[in-house]
Design a protein around this motif. Structure first.
Motif, PDB file in Angstrom:
ATOM      1  N   PHE A   1       6.659 -15.807  -4.408  1.00  0.00           N
ATOM      2  CA  PHE A   1       6.963 -15.319  -3.069  1.00  0.00           C
ATOM      3  C   PHE A   1       7.785 -14.043  -3.178  1.00  0.00           C
ATOM      4  CE2 PHE A   1       6.180 -19.812  -2.593  1.00  0.00           C
ATOM      5  CZ  PHE A   1       5.404 -19.879  -1.443  1.00  0.00           C
ATOM      6  N   ILE A   2       7.613 -13.167  -2.197  1.00  0.00           N
ATOM      7  CA  ILE A   2       8.397 -11.941  -2.130  1.00  0.00           C
ATOM      8  C   ILE A   2       9.008 -11.836  -0.738  1.00  0.00           C
ATOM      9  CG2 ILE A   2       7.026 -10.702  -3.856  1.00  0.00           C
ATOM     10  CD1 ILE A   2       5.617  -9.262  -1.573  1.00  0.00           C
ATOM     11  N   THR A   3      10.131 -11.188  -0.651  1.00  0.00           N
ATOM     12  CA  THR A   3      10.760 -10.938   0.638  1.00  0.00           C
ATOM     13  C   THR A   3      10.459  -9.507   1.059  1.00  0.00           C
ATOM     14  OG1 THR A   3      12.532 -12.525   0.206  1.00  0.00           O
ATOM     15  CG2 THR A   3      12.922 -10.883   1.926  1.00  0.00           C
ATOM     16  N   GLN A   4       9.717  -9.363   2.144  1.00  0.00           N
ATOM     17  CA  GLN A   4       9.358  -8.037   2.649  1.00  0.00           C
ATOM     18  C   GLN A   4      10.437  -7.580   3.622  1.00  0.00           C
ATOM     19  OE1 GLN A   4       6.177  -6.582   1.686  1.00  0.00           O
ATOM     20  NE2 GLN A   4       7.277  -4.756   2.314  1.00  0.00           N
ATOM     21  N   ILE A   5      11.055  -6.465   3.324  1.00  0.00           N
ATOM     22  CA  ILE A   5      12.111  -5.906   4.167  1.00  0.00           C
ATOM     23  C   ILE A   5      11.510  -4.890   5.134  1.00  0.00           C
ATOM     24  CG2 ILE A   5      14.310  -4.661   4.166  1.00  0.00           C
ATOM     25  CD1 ILE A   5      14.449  -7.402   2.885  1.00  0.00           C
ATOM     26  N   GLY A   6      12.014  -4.851   6.342  1.00  0.00           N
ATOM     27  CA  GLY A   6      11.530  -3.905   7.328  1.00  0.00           C
ATOM     28  C   GLY A   6      11.786  -2.465   6.915  1.00  0.00           C
ATOM     29  N   THR A   7      10.786  -1.624   7.073  1.00  0.00           N
ATOM     30  CA  THR A   7      10.878  -0.192   6.761  1.00  0.00           C
ATOM     31  C   THR A   7      10.112   0.609   7.808  1.00  0.00           C
ATOM     32  OG1 THR A   7       8.862  -0.239   5.394  1.00  0.00           O
ATOM     33  CG2 THR A   7      10.971  -0.627   4.272  1.00  0.00           C
ATOM     34  N   PRO A   8      10.416   1.900   7.945  1.00  0.00           N
ATOM     35  CA  PRO A   8       9.581   2.747   8.801  1.00  0.00           C
ATOM     36  C   PRO A   8       8.125   2.693   8.331  1.00  0.00           C
ATOM     37  CG  PRO A   8      11.599   3.884   8.196  1.00  0.00           C
ATOM     38  CD  PRO A   8      11.547   2.645   7.363  1.00  0.00           C
ATOM     39  N   MET A   9       7.204   2.720   9.261  1.00  0.00           N
ATOM     40  CA  MET A   9       5.800   2.475   8.958  1.00  0.00           C
ATOM     41  C   MET A   9       5.158   3.665   8.239  1.00  0.00           C
ATOM     42  SD  MET A   9       2.933   1.137  11.642  1.00  0.00           S
ATOM     43  CE  MET A   9       4.126  -0.047  12.273  1.00  0.00           C
ATOM     44  N   VAL A  10       4.687   3.420   7.009  1.00  0.00           N
ATOM     45  CA  VAL A  10       4.039   4.463   6.202  1.00  0.00           C
ATOM     46  C   VAL A  10       2.823   3.857   5.501  1.00  0.00           C
ATOM     47  CG1 VAL A  10       4.279   6.060   4.264  1.00  0.00           C
ATOM     48  CG2 VAL A  10       6.203   5.711   5.827  1.00  0.00           C
ATOM     49  N   TYR A  11       1.700   4.571   5.577  1.00  0.00           N
ATOM     50  CA  TYR A  11       0.458   4.138   4.937  1.00  0.00           C
ATOM     51  C   TYR A  11       0.394   4.620   3.489  1.00  0.00           C
ATOM     52  CZ  TYR A  11      -1.738   2.549   9.295  1.00  0.00           C
ATOM     53  OH  TYR A  11      -2.055   1.856  10.432  1.00  0.00           O
ATOM     54  N   GLY A  12      -0.304   3.849   2.644  1.00  0.00           N
ATOM     55  CA  GLY A  12      -0.432   4.186   1.229  1.00  0.00           C
ATOM     56  C   GLY A  12      -1.876   4.314   0.801  1.00  0.00           C
ATOM     57  N   LEU A  13      -2.076   5.030  -0.297  1.00  0.00           N
ATOM     58  CA  LEU A  13      -3.419   5.349  -0.790  1.00  0.00           C
ATOM     59  C   LEU A  13      -3.388   5.358  -2.308  1.00  0.00           C
ATOM     60  CD1 LEU A  13      -6.230   6.465   0.287  1.00  0.00           C
ATOM     61  CD2 LEU A  13      -5.242   8.737  -0.014  1.00  0.00           C
ATOM     62  N   THR A  14      -4.404   4.758  -2.933  1.00  0.00           N
ATOM     63  CA  THR A  14      -4.457   4.785  -4.386  1.00  0.00           C
ATOM     64  C   THR A  14      -5.893   4.761  -4.878  1.00  0.00           C
ATOM     65  OG1 THR A  14      -3.491   3.834  -6.398  1.00  0.00           O
ATOM     66  CG2 THR A  14      -4.378   2.281  -4.800  1.00  0.00           C
ATOM     67  N   ILE A  15      -6.069   5.074  -6.148  1.00  0.00           N
ATOM     68  CA  ILE A  15      -7.334   4.913  -6.864  1.00  0.00           C
ATOM     69  C   ILE A  15      -7.100   3.821  -7.900  1.00  0.00           C
ATOM     70  CG2 ILE A  15      -9.008   6.007  -8.404  1.00  0.00           C
ATOM     71  CD1 ILE A  15      -8.313   8.694  -7.110  1.00  0.00           C
ATOM     72  N   PRO A  16      -7.710   2.646  -7.739  1.00  0.00           N
ATOM     73  CA  PRO A  16      -7.459   1.545  -8.675  1.00  0.00           C
ATOM     74  C   PRO A  16      -7.926   1.866 -10.089  1.00  0.00           C
ATOM     75  CG  PRO A  16      -8.448   0.739  -6.635  1.00  0.00           C
ATOM     76  CD  PRO A  16      -8.559   2.235  -6.615  1.00  0.00           C
ATOM     77  N   HIS A  17      -7.352   1.170 -11.066  1.00  0.00           N
ATOM     78  CA  HIS A  17      -7.787   1.335 -12.454  1.00  0.00           C
ATOM     79  C   HIS A  17      -9.252   0.955 -12.634  1.00  0.00           C
ATOM     80  CE1 HIS A  17      -3.811   2.300 -13.646  1.00  0.00           C
ATOM     81  NE2 HIS A  17      -3.321   1.073 -13.735  1.00  0.00           N
ATOM     82  N   SER A  18      -9.756   0.076 -11.765  1.00  0.00           N
ATOM     83  CA  SER A  18     -11.146  -0.385 -11.884  1.00  0.00           C
ATOM     84  C   SER A  18     -12.150   0.601 -11.313  1.00  0.00           C
ATOM     85  CB  SER A  18     -11.299  -1.733 -11.155  1.00  0.00           C
ATOM     86  OG  SER A  18     -11.026  -1.583  -9.764  1.00  0.00           O
ATOM     87  N   VAL A  19     -11.705   1.779 -10.935  1.00  0.00           N
ATOM     88  CA  VAL A  19     -12.575   2.784 -10.312  1.00  0.00           C
ATOM     89  C   VAL A  19     -13.862   2.980 -11.121  1.00  0.00           C
ATOM     90  CG1 VAL A  19     -11.317   4.637 -11.485  1.00  0.00           C
ATOM     91  CG2 VAL A  19     -12.683   5.165  -9.461  1.00  0.00           C
ATOM     92  N   ALA A  20     -14.990   3.019 -10.409  1.00  0.00           N
ATOM     93  CA  ALA A  20     -16.280   3.224 -11.068  1.00  0.00           C
ATOM     94  C   ALA A  20     -16.626   4.699 -11.185  1.00  0.00           C
ATOM     95  CB  ALA A  20     -17.386   2.489 -10.315  1.00  0.00           C
ATOM     96  N   SER A  21     -16.187   5.496 -10.217  1.00  0.00           N
ATOM     97  CA  SER A  21     -16.483   6.931 -10.235  1.00  0.00           C
ATOM     98  C   SER A  21     -15.216   7.703  -9.906  1.00  0.00           C
ATOM     99  CB  SER A  21     -17.585   7.265  -9.224  1.00  0.00           C
ATOM    100  OG  SER A  21     -17.836   8.650  -9.208  1.00  0.00           O
ATOM    101  N   ARG A  22     -14.474   8.065 -10.941  1.00  0.00           N
ATOM    102  CA  ARG A  22     -13.198   8.723 -10.733  1.00  0.00           C
ATOM    103  C   ARG A  22     -13.363  10.088 -10.061  1.00  0.00           C
ATOM    104  NH1 ARG A  22      -8.275   7.688 -11.913  1.00  0.00           N
ATOM    105  NH2 ARG A  22      -8.887   5.857 -13.129  1.00  0.00           N
ATOM    106  N   GLU A  23     -14.398  10.839 -10.420  1.00  0.00           N
ATOM    107  CA  GLU A  23     -14.599  12.157  -9.828  1.00  0.00           C
ATOM    108  C   GLU A  23     -14.828  12.038  -8.321  1.00  0.00           C
ATOM    109  OE1 GLU A  23     -16.095  11.204 -12.675  1.00  0.00           O
ATOM    110  OE2 GLU A  23     -14.811  12.426 -13.957  1.00  0.00           O
TER     111      GLU A  23
END
Length: 328
Positions: A255-277
């Motif tokens: 379990f983790i405790t999620q603390i309230g924060t100002p709302m910000v969206y995130g973006l990533t490229i997973p390691h499992s990416v099939a087409s990095r380009e």
């Protein structure tokens, strides 16, 4: 692919400056081809669809496929499914931090903002009485039903619970958070907030805790909440941090405790990416002026330039579009 990557580093700069030229980079356009798999939060469905349509116009040999889920579900699909995802967009950047870094992704780009709101319709009970001072009283009436997302599956769900806690403090009503959380129990809780839109439009529920951007995208009547409650303002970060929700962790039994924060969206490229380009090209477009304009038009203001705590881990093509968190 080094030649294409080098071109992409230069192209990213041109995208940043808004001076993309098909003529100068026809080689990149012709060589980028294949299928791109994007997984994203439900609240990103509309803007990401527009970005994907533009991307496929720019690169006619590429097909973008997308899946929308609650952001925590997105992260679990990246972790658990025997399937490659090229890009993941989360409604809360902390989902990527807590569930994907560093084992499943190497960086997390914070790229857009939002705020919590309440959606309703003309048929909603007491809609003509609703305002920013009395919404909590109206929602607790016996003949009123409201919906919210599942906190363990979607940031909108745990942010709704945080709104309840912040509202208790703001309005000075003892026990308000618990009353709101228990109201309607599991009956009107769904994996992600956009799953509840049909119930709202059908009149099965009167109100829905949801992001302001989704209200705008679907032309819904919207009650805006005070900044002390809506998780919008970076200036109120200390206040938001007084709200917290316990959530399931990355592994069963954790379990983790999620603390309230100002709302910000995130973006990533997973390691499992099939087409990095392709993934880098898609993220570059999303972070460039054209992508930012799409986000803005859909009620999700961009962070420009985008910020990250893992700047050195970014692909070279994305560094011109981002800055190190805490930097100037």
């Amino acid at each position: 692919m080094a030649r294409i990557s080098g071109l992409w580093a230069a192209l990213a700069v041109m995208l940043l400056m808004g001076s993309f030229s098909f003529a100068n980079y026809s080689q990149v356009i012709s060589e980028l081809k294949g299928e791109l798999m994007v997984i994203h939060a439900g609240s990103l469905a509309v803007p990401f669809r527009e970005v994907s349509e533009l991307f496929m116009e720019m690169y006619p040999n590429v097909e973008v496929k997308a899946e929308a889920h609650g952001s925590r579900d997105c992260a679990r699909y990246v972790m658990d499914l025997d399937k490659s995802y090229d890009v993941m967009g989360s409604a809360d950047y902390l989902v990527i931090d807590s569930l994907l870094l560093p084992d499943y992704a190497g960086f997390n780009i914070r790229f857009a903002t939002n705020e919590m709101a309440i959606a309703f319709t003309e048929r909603s009970m007491y809609a003509d009485e609703l305002n920013a001072d009395n919404w909590h009283e109206i929602l607790l009436r016996d003949n009123v039903a409201f919906g919210r997302a599942d906190p363990n599956r979607d940031p909108c769900g745990y942010r709704s619970v945080m709104v309840f806690q912040l509202a208790q403090k703001y309005y000075g009503v003892n026990g308000l958070a618990e009353q709101l959380e228990q109201k309607d129990g599991q009956k009107y809780m769904r994996p992600k907030e956009t799953d509840l839109l049909a119930l709202l439009e059908a009149g099965e529920i009167d109100y829905l805790f949801i992001y302001r951007s989704v209200c705008q995208q679907h032309s819904l009547k919207t009650l805006l909440l005070p900044d002390e409650v809506n998780l919008k303002s970076s200036e109120l970060a200390e206040l938001y941090a007084t709200a917290s929700v316990e959530l399931t962790g990355a592994k069963p039994g954790e379990f983790i405790t999620q603390i309230g924060t100002p709302m910000v969206y995130g973006l990533t490229i997973p390691h499992s990416v099939a087409s990095r380009e392709l993934a880098e090209a898609y993220v570059a477009l999303l972070l460039a002026p054209a992508g930012q304009a799409i986000m803005e038009r859909n009620g999700q203001p961009s962070i420009a330039p985008a910020i990250t705590m893992q700047y050195d881990a970014l692909p070279e093509s994305l560094k011109p579009l981002c800055r190190q968190a805490g930097g100037g």
